[in-house]
Design an enzyme around this catalytic site. Structure first.
Site, PDB file in Angstrom:
ATOM      1  N   SER A  63      40.909-109.673  35.343  1.00 52.23           N
ATOM      2  CA  SER A  63      42.270-109.133  35.448  1.00 52.23           C
ATOM      3  C   SER A  63      43.357-110.176  35.138  1.00 52.23           C
ATOM      4  CB  SER A  63      42.483-108.601  36.865  1.00 52.23           C
ATOM      5  OG  SER A  63      43.838-108.280  37.049  1.00 52.23           O
ATOM      6  N   LYS A  87      40.465 -96.694  44.177  1.00 50.73           N
ATOM      7  CA  LYS A  87      41.782 -96.045  44.218  1.00 50.73           C
ATOM      8  C   LYS A  87      41.807 -94.792  45.093  1.00 50.73           C
ATOM      9  CE  LYS A  87      44.043 -97.609  40.039  1.00 50.73           C
ATOM     10  NZ  LYS A  87      44.715 -97.185  38.813  1.00 50.73           N
ATOM     11  N   GLY A 125      44.871 -86.578  28.225  1.00 55.03           N
ATOM     12  CA  GLY A 125      44.211 -87.432  29.210  1.00 55.03           C
ATOM     13  C   GLY A 125      44.588 -87.072  30.626  1.00 55.03           C
ATOM     14  N   ALA A 126      43.608 -87.198  31.528  1.00 60.01           N
ATOM     15  CA  ALA A 126      43.850 -86.837  32.933  1.00 60.01           C
ATOM     16  C   ALA A 126      43.045 -87.749  33.862  1.00 60.01           C
ATOM     17  CB  ALA A 126      43.465 -85.375  33.154  1.00 60.01           C
TER      18      ALA A 126
HETATM   19  P1  NAD Z   1      39.825 -92.916  32.647  1.00 59.89           P
HETATM   20  O1  NAD Z   1      38.397 -93.199  32.328  1.00 59.89           O
HETATM   21  O2  NAD Z   1      40.213 -92.686  34.041  1.00 59.89           O
HETATM   22  O3  NAD Z   1      40.261 -91.627  31.782  1.00 59.89           O
HETATM   23  C1  NAD Z   1      39.966 -91.580  30.413  1.00 59.89           C
HETATM   24  C2  NAD Z   1      40.627 -90.359  29.765  1.00 59.89           C
HETATM   25  O4  NAD Z   1      40.335 -90.410  28.374  1.00 59.89           O
HETATM   26  C3  NAD Z   1      40.091 -89.035  30.280  1.00 59.89           C
HETATM   27  O5  NAD Z   1      41.125 -88.084  30.303  1.00 59.89           O
HETATM   28  C4  NAD Z   1      39.038 -88.646  29.234  1.00 59.89           C
HETATM   29  O6  NAD Z   1      38.876 -87.264  29.154  1.00 59.89           O
HETATM   30  C5  NAD Z   1      39.688 -89.194  27.975  1.00 59.89           C
HETATM   31  N1  NAD Z   1      38.738 -89.548  26.911  1.00 59.89           N
HETATM   32  C6  NAD Z   1      37.783 -90.499  26.954  1.00 59.89           C
HETATM   33  N2  NAD Z   1      37.134 -90.558  25.771  1.00 59.89           N
HETATM   34  C7  NAD Z   1      37.699 -89.618  24.977  1.00 59.89           C
HETATM   35  C8  NAD Z   1      37.466 -89.191  23.638  1.00 59.89           C
HETATM   36  N3  NAD Z   1      36.514 -89.745  22.877  1.00 59.89           N
HETATM   37  N4  NAD Z   1      38.242 -88.195  23.146  1.00 59.89           N
HETATM   38  C9  NAD Z   1      39.200 -87.631  23.898  1.00 59.89           C
HETATM   39  N5  NAD Z   1      39.461 -87.992  25.172  1.00 59.89           N
HETATM   40  C10 NAD Z   1      38.721 -88.969  25.706  1.00 59.89           C
HETATM   41  O7  NAD Z   1      40.645 -94.106  32.002  1.00 59.89           O
HETATM   42  P2  NAD Z   1      42.166 -94.530  32.325  1.00 59.89           P
HETATM   43  O8  NAD Z   1      42.168 -95.612  33.316  1.00 59.89           O
HETATM   44  O9  NAD Z   1      42.960 -93.300  32.578  1.00 59.89           O
HETATM   45  O10 NAD Z   1      42.593 -95.174  30.930  1.00 59.89           O
HETATM   46  C11 NAD Z   1      42.959 -94.340  29.844  1.00 59.89           C
HETATM   47  C12 NAD Z   1      43.847 -95.119  28.882  1.00 59.89           C
HETATM   48  O11 NAD Z   1      45.011 -95.568  29.543  1.00 59.89           O
HETATM   49  C13 NAD Z   1      43.164 -96.351  28.311  1.00 59.89           C
HETATM   50  O12 NAD Z   1      43.406 -96.379  26.940  1.00 59.89           O
HETATM   51  C14 NAD Z   1      43.866 -97.516  28.979  1.00 59.89           C
HETATM   52  O13 NAD Z   1      44.037 -98.611  28.084  1.00 59.89           O
HETATM   53  C15 NAD Z   1      45.222 -96.936  29.296  1.00 59.89           C
HETATM   54  N6  NAD Z   1      45.837 -97.526  30.501  1.00 59.89           N
HETATM   55  C16 NAD Z   1      47.028 -98.156  30.339  1.00 59.89           C
HETATM   56  C17 NAD Z   1      47.670 -98.678  31.443  1.00 59.89           C
HETATM   57  C18 NAD Z   1      49.003 -99.372  31.260  1.00 59.89           C
HETATM   58  O14 NAD Z   1      49.535 -99.886  32.242  1.00 59.89           O
HETATM   59  N7  NAD Z   1      49.536 -99.378  30.065  1.00 59.89           N
HETATM   60  C19 NAD Z   1      47.096 -98.558  32.714  1.00 59.89           C
HETATM   61  C20 NAD Z   1      45.874 -97.913  32.838  1.00 59.89           C
HETATM   62  C21 NAD Z   1      45.246 -97.395  31.713  1.00 59.89           C
END
Ligand code: NAD
Length: 289
Positions: free
Chosen positions: A22, A73, A133-134
């Site tokens: 991290s 979380k 995304g969810a």
């Molecule tokens: P997560 O595993 O909790 O959720 C992943 C999401 O992506 C789900 O909704 C899933 O259905 C979807 N998904 C996965 N593979 C897929 C595919 N091939 N096609 C379509 N949908 C797909 O992950 P998360 O923690 O929610 O992270 C998701 C994104 O958010 C990542 O790209 C991460 O880099 C980004 N993120 C950014 C921040 C920030 O502060 N900018 C913080 C957390 C996460």
């Protein structure tokens, strides 16, 4: 560091597993040092079986608080005394504040998302958003934007993956508890996705697509789906420019943002909760990237 740490130093943690990679310790310790605050931020390898012990330790050691990441979380919820409104609705926490033994759980990802838009002088209150995304990012973005006054959210997720139930729950919670109207779609329904994006003010991609190992992929590859006056926001920040962002730029979309600002601002929101001070975000940006 030795000059900074003494008998009065206040401890903040990050409890997750795996978590040693991290950047949060660099972010917060650099900000403490810059502002001359007598705090230190340390990472603790704490998996889901040990989160109860981790929270007990936080209380016993009189820590000011902690960040919480996966897999804790949701698991941390039973050990806290209070939750902020967003955490109540998302049923998850990424920040804990210890006020003399009373522990409050907060979720700062959604406020980080909103603040990163404000930093660019963008206002989405009363506007329509399309969100793909969810998961851990999509859920707080959906709930926070709805609480803050976004008027309409069209949420897309693959109906056959493990986040579909989350997506259903997010839509239900938004429609029950906020003034925003949310609708759920299967991400495989491409014509609805195109149609909804055509009518929206902001498209936010909060899926894993665009980030390693899916960095060469994008959910939308046809620039004609976008219009100039909208915002395209990719939550990914590594790489800094995703394939989706390139497509949006080809369409001459005015505001194309990555997730860097969101990442910095979710940290800044936690920093403020613990210290009462503003994180020097521009300075931290230079240190981290
Ligand atoms: P997560 O595993 O909790 O959720 C992943 C999401 O992506 C789900 O909704 C899933 O259905 C979807 N998904 C996965 N593979 C897929 C595919 N091939 N096609 C379509 N949908 C797909 O992950 P998360 O923690 O929610 O992270 C998701 C994104 O958010 C990542 O790209 C991460 O880099 C980004 N993120 C950014 C921040 C920030 O502060 N900018 C913080 C957390 C996460």
């Amino acid at each position: 560091m030795t000059e900074r740490i003494d008998g009065h130093t206040i401890l903040i943690g990050l409890m997750a597993y795996p978590i040693r990679h991290s950047k949060s310790p660099l972010m917060h310790n650099s900000a403490f040092e810059k502002l001359g605050l007598n705090y230190v931020y340390l990472v603790f390898d704490i998996d889901g079986d040990h989160i109860a012990d981790g929270i007990k330790a936080l209380r016993t050691l009189g820590m000011r608080g902690s960040n919480i990441s996966m897999p804790n979380k949701q698991r941390v919820l039973p050990y806290l005394d209070k939750l902020d409104r967003t955490s109540q609705l998302t049923r998850s926490v990424n920040t804990i504040v210890n006020d003399h033994g009373a522990l409050t759980g907060y979720t700062t990802d959604g406020t980080g998302f909103m603040q990163s838009l404000k930093d660019e002088n963008l206002n989405i209150i009363g506007k329509k958003m399309v969100l793909t995304g969810a998961g851990g990012a999509g859920t707080p973005i959906a709930i926070q934007t709805a609480l803050d006054g976004v008027s309409e959210i069209s949420i897309f997720n693959n109906a056959n993956d493990d986040k579909w139930e989350n997506a259903k729950r997010n839509v239900h919670i938004i429609n029950e508890h906020t003034n925003c109207h949310a609708t759920l779609f299967d991400l495989k329904d491409r014509s609805s996705l195109k149609n909804e994006i055509g009518k929206c003010d902001i498209y936010c991609d909060a899926t894993a697509v665009g980030m390693k190992p899916l960095q060469d992929q994008t959910l939308i590859s046809d620039p004609s789906w976008f219009h100039k006056d909208m915002i395209v926001f990719d939550t990914v920040y590594a790489p800094l420019e995703t394939k989706l962002m390139k497509v949006a730029k080809k369409a001459h979309v005015k505001h194309v943002l990555n997730g860097l600002g969101m990442m910095l601002e979710q940290g800044a929101a936690a920093f403020k909760l613990w210290t009462g001070k503003e994180m020097p975000v521009d300075y931290i940006h230079k240190i981290l990237f």
